[in-house]
Write a protein that holds these residues in place. Structure first.
Motif, mmCIF file in Angstrom:
data_model
loop_
_atom_site.group_PDB
_atom_site.id
_atom_site.type_symbol
_atom_site.label_atom_id
_atom_site.label_comp_id
_atom_site.label_asym_id
_atom_site.label_seq_id
_atom_site.Cartn_x
_atom_site.Cartn_y
_atom_site.Cartn_z
ATOM 1 N N ALA A 1 18.149 -58.462 85.008
ATOM 2 C CA ALA A 1 18.751 -59.774 85.291
ATOM 3 C C ALA A 1 20.247 -59.629 85.566
ATOM 4 C CB ALA A 1 18.506 -60.721 84.116
ATOM 5 N N ILE A 2 20.894 -58.708 84.877
ATOM 6 C CA ILE A 2 22.318 -58.449 85.139
ATOM 7 C C ILE A 2 22.481 -57.833 86.525
ATOM 8 C CG2 ILE A 2 24.276 -57.007 84.451
ATOM 9 C CD1 ILE A 2 23.413 -57.473 81.538
ATOM 10 N N ARG A 3 21.630 -56.874 86.861
ATOM 11 C CA ARG A 3 21.703 -56.256 88.195
ATOM 12 C C ARG A 3 21.581 -57.306 89.291
ATOM 13 N NH1 ARG A 3 21.165 -50.690 88.301
ATOM 14 N NH2 ARG A 3 20.211 -49.685 86.487
ATOM 15 N N LEU B 1 18.696 -64.335 82.718
ATOM 16 C CA LEU B 1 19.578 -63.684 81.756
ATOM 17 C C LEU B 1 19.848 -64.590 80.563
ATOM 18 C CD1 LEU B 1 21.405 -61.389 80.867
ATOM 19 C CD2 LEU B 1 23.169 -62.245 82.428
ATOM 20 N N LYS B 2 20.155 -65.848 80.834
ATOM 21 C CA LYS B 2 20.453 -66.775 79.735
ATOM 22 C C LYS B 2 19.214 -67.000 78.861
ATOM 23 C CE LYS B 2 23.165 -70.253 79.791
ATOM 24 N NZ LYS B 2 24.146 -69.730 78.828
ATOM 25 N N ALA B 3 18.068 -67.094 79.463
ATOM 26 C CA ALA B 3 16.848 -67.312 78.681
ATOM 27 C C ALA B 3 16.592 -66.140 77.732
ATOM 28 C CB ALA B 3 15.655 -67.519 79.619
ATOM 29 N N LEU B 4 16.729 -64.921 78.228
ATOM 30 C CA LEU B 4 16.473 -63.746 77.396
ATOM 31 C C LEU B 4 17.555 -63.562 76.339
ATOM 32 C CD1 LEU B 4 15.295 -61.204 80.138
ATOM 33 C CD2 LEU B 4 13.874 -62.328 78.411
ATOM 34 N N TRP B 5 18.824 -63.705 76.758
ATOM 35 C CA TRP B 5 19.919 -63.462 75.820
ATOM 36 C C TRP B 5 19.985 -64.542 74.745
ATOM 37 C CZ3 TRP B 5 22.732 -59.808 73.948
ATOM 38 C CH2 TRP B 5 23.878 -60.114 73.219
ATOM 39 N N ASN B 6 19.825 -65.787 75.127
ATOM 40 C CA ASN B 6 19.931 -66.872 74.148
ATOM 41 C C ASN B 6 18.832 -66.806 73.085
ATOM 42 O OD1 ASN B 6 22.128 -67.728 75.573
ATOM 43 N ND2 ASN B 6 21.184 -69.584 76.375
ATOM 44 N N GLU B 7 17.740 -66.124 73.397
ATOM 45 C CA GLU B 7 16.697 -65.897 72.394
ATOM 46 C C GLU B 7 17.166 -64.893 71.338
ATOM 47 O OE1 GLU B 7 12.397 -63.642 72.341
ATOM 48 O OE2 GLU B 7 12.846 -64.909 74.076
#
Length: 560
Positions: free
Chosen positions: A179-181, A188-194
């Motif tokens: 997602a960063i790439r 990215l926000k969905a994965l990180w905020n979890e």
């Protein structure tokens, strides 16, 4: 502007320091032809106080000058902050990097300025990289020599695999990296905020010790991971830190593909001080920060207070007060309660809690200059390099070797250590530190007489002993996410009481990536947007700034 491609070759887009907390493309904002924005002409030439002449202060000052404001930089020590390159006497371009010395190529906003200044970089001699040539790992009296990771015993490969498996098992590593790439902000926000509420209150060591991949291995595997680590070296100094901080490092490749700045990293802030931008609002061609200051910064700040007229009164070390409509504070946050008398009403009590709870890590380095890069000599008995980049459980911890080119002296960072290992050095003068380091290295390289190659005077630093810093960099503890979120989001001042508006914060300790220069650069750019809007300015519609998208992309706020 010449832009060398430092990223590893491949068909995929590179990993950059794009989030994960705030996935905003600072590099794209900087490089957009429409520029960062504009300020109404009636405010052109107005002064803004910049407290601290490190990279955060000078990036902000440079960009505010381009917008037509007049930054006034206050510096208590020396320009550059913790980008401090101390030259060895009589050896031009041969330096000891006392602060930041290795810069991941994912730091694209920082490299925007490196390239603007035309500075050269090259791969940093980290362990088990081509730039180091060879690496020696010395643990519990056993020494291992390697030119490639595959040269190490199987237990080291098991440790590396366990770490990779743990990241995938518990942190969506590959998904976040991809997602960063792709700069896929929604994914990215969905994965990180979890991950944020799961790992804010848990330590790095907790993550390692309770991961399935490490649980099936021995304690020795965890011990090796702490001493040798991954990427740049051992990580046991960070074991008490919040695991979120470690996730950010590895997910944005801060621990990999690092470069050094040839001739010293201090050239970046000093270059920004002297550089005349190609395009400036209000100021005539050829204007630089140096020329606006008549060649010198103002002295350090003694007091910050609100004046009766609603301005900010900045009093310097010598008692001179000047008033400003806005101020940017880039010094380490503890200085606002120890070195600077800062009026309490300028920040909320919750913000003061965050500023005071910042936890700084200790760091010590000791350097010597040597007559030549003798470590490239070959041992006649083994055919190996006589000395290598070294990771050890001894006092030195990390030893780095710098070849400055044909006909120039070499430099050895005899010891680079953190936290308790750095505190062991704190009471001692440089000569004692060199002696202790040489004694430790002699046990690893009994046939090498390092001292016979030393020329000139050694150089050392303990950042925690410097009253202008009180530590090297922030290391967030479990439960510190809320504090970091308050500091990072402070540049969004629309909802603040009027009495708290107009004073801004920047620096790597305000960022999500302490100890990495990109965090200082990105928070300074946040502050540039905040100050621009404070003066009634705005970013162009085709190039929205960080504050324009913050409500949509900003870091989540955990409940108090």
């Amino acid at each position: 502007m010449h832009k060398p491609n430092r990223h590893p070759s491949g068909s995929e887009p590179p990993v950059t320091l794009f989030g994960p907390d705030f996935p905003f493309g600072f590099d794209h904002w900087l490089e957009h032809p429409a520029g960062l924005g504009e300020i109404p002409a009636e405010h052109h030439g107005k002064e803004v106080a910049i407290v601290g002449g490190g990279i955060a202060g000078l990036v902000a000052a440079y960009e505010l000058m381009k917008l037509g404001l007049k930054p006034v930089v206050y510096e208590a020590s020396r320009l550059g902050g913790r980008l401090r390159s101390q030259a060895f006497e009589g050896a031009e371009g041969v330096v000891a990097e006392l602060g930041g010395m290795r810069f991941p190529v994912s730091s694209t906003a920082f490299y925007h300025y490196v390239d603007k200044l035309g500075l050269q970089t090259q791969p940093f001699p980290n362990p088990l990289t081509g730039a180091s040539g060879s690496t020696v790992i010395d643990l519990e009296g056993q020494t291992y020599y390697a030119e490639h990771p595959s040269d190490l015993p199987a237990i080291f490969q098991e440790v590396a695999q366990a770490w990779a498996d743990a990241l995938e098992e518990r942190a969506h590593f590959k998904g976040i990296e991809q997602a960063i790439r792709e700069r896929d902000t929604a994914r990215l926000k969905a994965l990180w905020n979890e991950l944020v509420p799961q790992w804010d209150d848990r330590t790095f060591y907790d993550f390692v010790a309770t991961s399935r991949s490490f649980a099936k291995l021995s304690f020795q595997h965890r011990e090796i991971f702490g001493q040798v680590g991954f990427g740049t070296g051992g990580w046991d100094s960070d074991f008490p830190n919040s695991m979120l901080e470690i996730f950010r490092v590895v997910m944005t490749h801060c621990d990999d593909h690092q470069h050094l700045v040839v001739g010293g990293a201090e050239q970046v802030p000093l270059g920004l001080w002297r550089h005349a931008p190609e395009r400036c609002a209000h100021w005539p061609a050829g204007t630089s920060l140096s020329s606006l200051h008549h060649g010198a910064t103002r002295a350090g700040v003694q007091r910050i207070a609100r004046t009766a007229a609603g301005q900010f009164g900045i009093t310097d070390t010598w008692g001179h007060e000047r008033q400003y409509p806005a101020v940017l504070v880039t010094c380490q946050s503890w200085l606002l309660t120890t070195q600077i008398e800062c009026e309490e009403s300028l920040f909320s009590h919750k913000m003061w809690m965050a500023l005071d709870r910042t936890r700084y890590m200790q760091s010590s380095k000791t350097f010597v200059m040597v007559d030549r890069p003798f470590w490239k000599d070959k041992d006649p008995d083994t055919g190996r390099d006589v000395m290598s980049m070294t990771l050890t459980d001894r006092l030195t911890r990390g030893t780095y070797l710098f070849d400055n080119g044909e006909g120039k002296p070499g430099v050895i960072c005899l010891s680079y250590s953190w936290m308790s290992d750095a505190l062991k050095m704190l009471p001692y003068p440089v000569e004692k530190r060199v002696k202790l380091a040489l004694e430790a290295l002699k046990k690893i390289y009994p046939k090498v007489d390092i001292a016979s190659h030393i020329i000139g005077d050694p150089i050392t630093v303990s950042w925690e002993a410097d009253p202008h810093f009180l530590g090297a960099f922030k290391g967030a503890l479990p439960g510190h996410y809320r504090y970091n979120q308050r500091m990072y989001a402070h540049f969004m001042q629309q909802a603040l009481p009027a009495a708290q508006r107009g004073i801004f914060l920047a620096g790597d300790d305000v960022s999500w990536t302490p100890a990495w220069v990109e965090g200082a650069v990105q928070t300074s750019l946040n502050a540039v947007w905040g100050i621009m809007t404070h003066f009634g300015g705005h970013s162009p519609a085709e190039n929205p700034g960080p504050g324009d998208v913050f409500d949509r992309l900003g870091p989540i706020a955990l409940p108090d």
